[in-house]
Design an enzyme around this catalytic site. Sequence first.
Site, PDB file in Angstrom:
ATOM      1  N   GLY A  19       2.720  -1.115   4.195  1.00  0.00           N
ATOM      2  CA  GLY A  19       2.840   0.300   3.857  1.00  0.00           C
ATOM      3  C   GLY A  19       4.291   0.684   3.630  1.00  0.00           C
ATOM      4  O   GLY A  19       4.838   0.487   2.545  1.00  0.00           O
ATOM      5  N   GLY A  20       4.920   1.210   4.658  1.00  0.00           N
ATOM      6  CA  GLY A  20       6.285   1.742   4.560  1.00  0.00           C
ATOM      7  C   GLY A  20       7.259   0.839   3.825  1.00  0.00           C
ATOM      8  O   GLY A  20       7.978   1.292   2.916  1.00  0.00           O
TER       9      GLY A  20
ATOM     10  N   ASN B 144       0.878  -1.170   0.000  1.00  0.00           N
ATOM     11  CA  ASN B 144       0.000   0.000   0.000  1.00  0.00           C
ATOM     12  C   ASN B 144       0.914   1.218   0.000  1.00  0.00           C
ATOM     13  O   ASN B 144       1.471   1.579   1.029  1.00  0.00           O
ATOM     14  CB  ASN B 144      -0.890  -0.032   1.257  1.00  0.00           C
ATOM     15  CG  ASN B 144      -1.705   1.246   1.418  1.00  0.00           C
ATOM     16  OD1 ASN B 144      -1.797   2.056   0.489  1.00  0.00           O
ATOM     17  ND2 ASN B 144      -2.288   1.430   2.591  1.00  0.00           N
ATOM     18  N   TRP B 145       1.055   1.803  -1.169  1.00  0.00           N
ATOM     19  CA  TRP B 145       2.004   2.914  -1.299  1.00  0.00           C
ATOM     20  C   TRP B 145       1.514   4.188  -0.617  1.00  0.00           C
ATOM     21  O   TRP B 145       2.279   5.117  -0.432  1.00  0.00           O
ATOM     22  CB  TRP B 145       2.242   3.207  -2.778  1.00  0.00           C
ATOM     23  CG  TRP B 145       3.241   2.300  -3.438  1.00  0.00           C
ATOM     24  CD1 TRP B 145       3.832   1.183  -2.908  1.00  0.00           C
ATOM     25  CD2 TRP B 145       3.780   2.450  -4.759  1.00  0.00           C
ATOM     26  NE1 TRP B 145       4.694   0.638  -3.812  1.00  0.00           N
ATOM     27  CE2 TRP B 145       4.689   1.385  -4.961  1.00  0.00           C
ATOM     28  CE3 TRP B 145       3.572   3.370  -5.786  1.00  0.00           C
ATOM     29  CZ2 TRP B 145       5.386   1.232  -6.152  1.00  0.00           C
ATOM     30  CZ3 TRP B 145       4.261   3.211  -6.969  1.00  0.00           C
ATOM     31  CH2 TRP B 145       5.165   2.156  -7.155  1.00  0.00           C
ATOM     32  N   LYS B 146       0.207   4.248  -0.320  1.00  0.00           N
ATOM     33  CA  LYS B 146      -0.388   5.479   0.251  1.00  0.00           C
ATOM     34  C   LYS B 146      -0.084   6.651  -0.700  1.00  0.00           C
ATOM     35  O   LYS B 146      -0.024   6.436  -1.902  1.00  0.00           O
ATOM     36  CB  LYS B 146       0.118   5.697   1.672  1.00  0.00           C
ATOM     37  CG  LYS B 146      -0.039   4.421   2.519  1.00  0.00           C
ATOM     38  CD  LYS B 146       0.135   4.619   3.977  1.00  0.00           C
ATOM     39  CE  LYS B 146      -0.069   3.268   4.678  1.00  0.00           C
ATOM     40  NZ  LYS B 146       0.003   3.370   6.128  1.00  0.00           N
TER      41      LYS B 146
ATOM     42  N   GLY C  14       2.247   2.304  10.653  1.00  0.00           N
ATOM     43  CA  GLY C  14       3.197   3.401  10.494  1.00  0.00           C
ATOM     44  C   GLY C  14       3.907   3.784  11.782  1.00  0.00           C
ATOM     45  O   GLY C  14       4.580   4.813  11.852  1.00  0.00           O
TER      46      GLY C  14
ATOM     47  N   SER D 125       3.127  -2.191  10.212  1.00  0.00           N
ATOM     48  CA  SER D 125       4.581  -2.292  10.409  1.00  0.00           C
ATOM     49  C   SER D 125       5.135  -3.684  10.120  1.00  0.00           C
ATOM     50  O   SER D 125       6.081  -4.124  10.760  1.00  0.00           O
ATOM     51  CB  SER D 125       4.971  -1.818  11.817  1.00  0.00           C
ATOM     52  OG  SER D 125       4.583  -0.467  12.009  1.00  0.00           O
TER      53      SER D 125
ATOM     54  N   GLU E 290      -5.673  -4.896  10.414  1.00  0.00           N
ATOM     55  CA  GLU E 290      -4.665  -3.872  10.639  1.00  0.00           C
ATOM     56  C   GLU E 290      -4.939  -3.142  11.953  1.00  0.00           C
ATOM     57  O   GLU E 290      -5.741  -2.203  11.985  1.00  0.00           O
ATOM     58  CB  GLU E 290      -4.676  -2.862   9.489  1.00  0.00           C
ATOM     59  CG  GLU E 290      -4.368  -3.461   8.140  1.00  0.00           C
ATOM     60  CD  GLU E 290      -3.670  -2.466   7.228  1.00  0.00           C
ATOM     61  OE1 GLU E 290      -2.580  -2.775   6.761  1.00  0.00           O
ATOM     62  OE2 GLU E 290      -4.220  -1.374   7.011  1.00  0.00           O
TER      63      GLU E 290
ATOM     64  N   HIS F  29      -9.456   1.486   4.600  1.00  0.00           N
ATOM     65  CA  HIS F  29      -8.191   1.637   5.328  1.00  0.00           C
ATOM     66  C   HIS F  29      -8.396   2.600   6.508  1.00  0.00           C
ATOM     67  O   HIS F  29      -9.159   3.553   6.412  1.00  0.00           O
ATOM     68  CB  HIS F  29      -7.107   2.170   4.384  1.00  0.00           C
ATOM     69  CG  HIS F  29      -5.753   2.120   5.004  1.00  0.00           C
ATOM     70  ND1 HIS F  29      -5.303   3.101   5.860  1.00  0.00           N
ATOM     71  CD2 HIS F  29      -4.769   1.180   4.934  1.00  0.00           C
ATOM     72  CE1 HIS F  29      -4.089   2.762   6.278  1.00  0.00           C
ATOM     73  NE2 HIS F  29      -3.754   1.606   5.739  1.00  0.00           N
TER      74      HIS F  29
ATOM     75  N   GLU G 282      -6.716   4.930   7.627  1.00  0.00           N
ATOM     76  CA  GLU G 282      -6.453   6.357   7.340  1.00  0.00           C
ATOM     77  C   GLU G 282      -7.656   6.991   6.655  1.00  0.00           C
ATOM     78  O   GLU G 282      -7.964   8.161   6.876  1.00  0.00           O
ATOM     79  CB  GLU G 282      -5.173   6.488   6.490  1.00  0.00           C
ATOM     80  CG  GLU G 282      -3.929   6.253   7.336  1.00  0.00           C
ATOM     81  CD  GLU G 282      -2.753   5.671   6.563  1.00  0.00           C
ATOM     82  OE1 GLU G 282      -2.718   5.737   5.330  1.00  0.00           O
ATOM     83  OE2 GLU G 282      -1.853   5.112   7.243  1.00  0.00           O
TER      84      GLU G 282
HETATM   85  P1  PGA Z   1       2.690   0.245   7.549  1.00  0.00           P
HETATM   86  O1  PGA Z   1       1.247   0.466   6.883  1.00  0.00           O
HETATM   87  O2  PGA Z   1       3.220  -1.035   7.009  1.00  0.00           O
HETATM   88  O3  PGA Z   1       3.500   1.449   7.127  1.00  0.00           O
HETATM   89  O4  PGA Z   1       2.474   0.188   9.024  1.00  0.00           O
HETATM   90  C1  PGA Z   1       0.375  -0.608   6.703  1.00  0.00           C
HETATM   91  C2  PGA Z   1      -0.902  -0.104   6.102  1.00  0.00           C
HETATM   92  O5  PGA Z   1      -1.320   1.002   6.441  1.00  0.00           O
HETATM   93  O6  PGA Z   1      -1.539  -0.800   5.288  1.00  0.00           O
END
Ligand code: PGA
Length: 256
Positions: free
Chosen positions: A238-239, A13-15, A177, A217, A171, A99, A101
């Site tokens: 994500g990251g 997930n590149w966001k 994050g 994470s 999640e 998600h 966010e």
């Molecule tokens: P993260 O994000 O790996 O940076 O914690 C995961 C996500 O939001 O899907």
Amino acid sequence: MNKDKRRVVIAGNWKMNNTPAQTKATVSELIPLVEGKNGCEIVLCVPFIDIKEACDAAKGTNIKIGAQNVHFEEKGAFTGEISAQMLVESGVEYVIVGHSERRAYFGETDTTVNLRANAALNAGLKVIICVGELLEDRRRGITSELVSMQTKLALLNVDEKELKNVIIAYEPVWAIGTGETATPEQADEVCLTIRDTVKELYGDEAGEALTIQYGGSMNAKNAAELLEKTNVDGGLIGGASLKPVDFSVIVSAAQK
Ligand code: PGA
């Protein structure tokens, strides 16, 4: 993972990261790193503006492309939104909905998550539905009830046939994050709760066949121990998905 029963999916997930030019470079760097690693599905969920570049770059490889959101109406006066049909035509196979966010910053609710999931499924897309508790929910001891309820609400009006195109991503919001990861035991426990909820709704066979990812994470170091758990059928990353080498290490951990 239990590959006899269900498919394993590692999704990035590149966001809001990477321009179209950076997309081309990043996907090109990833391709040789994951070549031949067919023990899991590999997906990159990219910003809308990067979809074309990502699809072009990934064409003919084992990398699939997804989007990060979809609107539930077919068309109309919804400034800034993207419909499921638009996504289909743009070449994506997957879309993330709900998600945390989106829920926290853009007013997404269980109701709109459900509408978006149905719109995407009706258009033939595969959806990754995100659920997960806040830290205060975990402290209150209501994680199972909450995640089970989020799962039920997200799946309203989704029939058993469509469930084949559904992935649920567990999640925990406190792990996204933050560098803080759920322990493999915590991840497995909540993924099992989700599986039991789906069994309750659709029967044992459907629940056993459902792919449930862990996200929060997940990285090159901890992926293997998380994926070792029976009910963790992949990751939403994500990251670490922004770094091709790290992401490829996670893909490798899913090959066993
Ligand atoms: P993260 O994000 O790996 O940076 O914690 C995961 C996500 O939001 O899907």
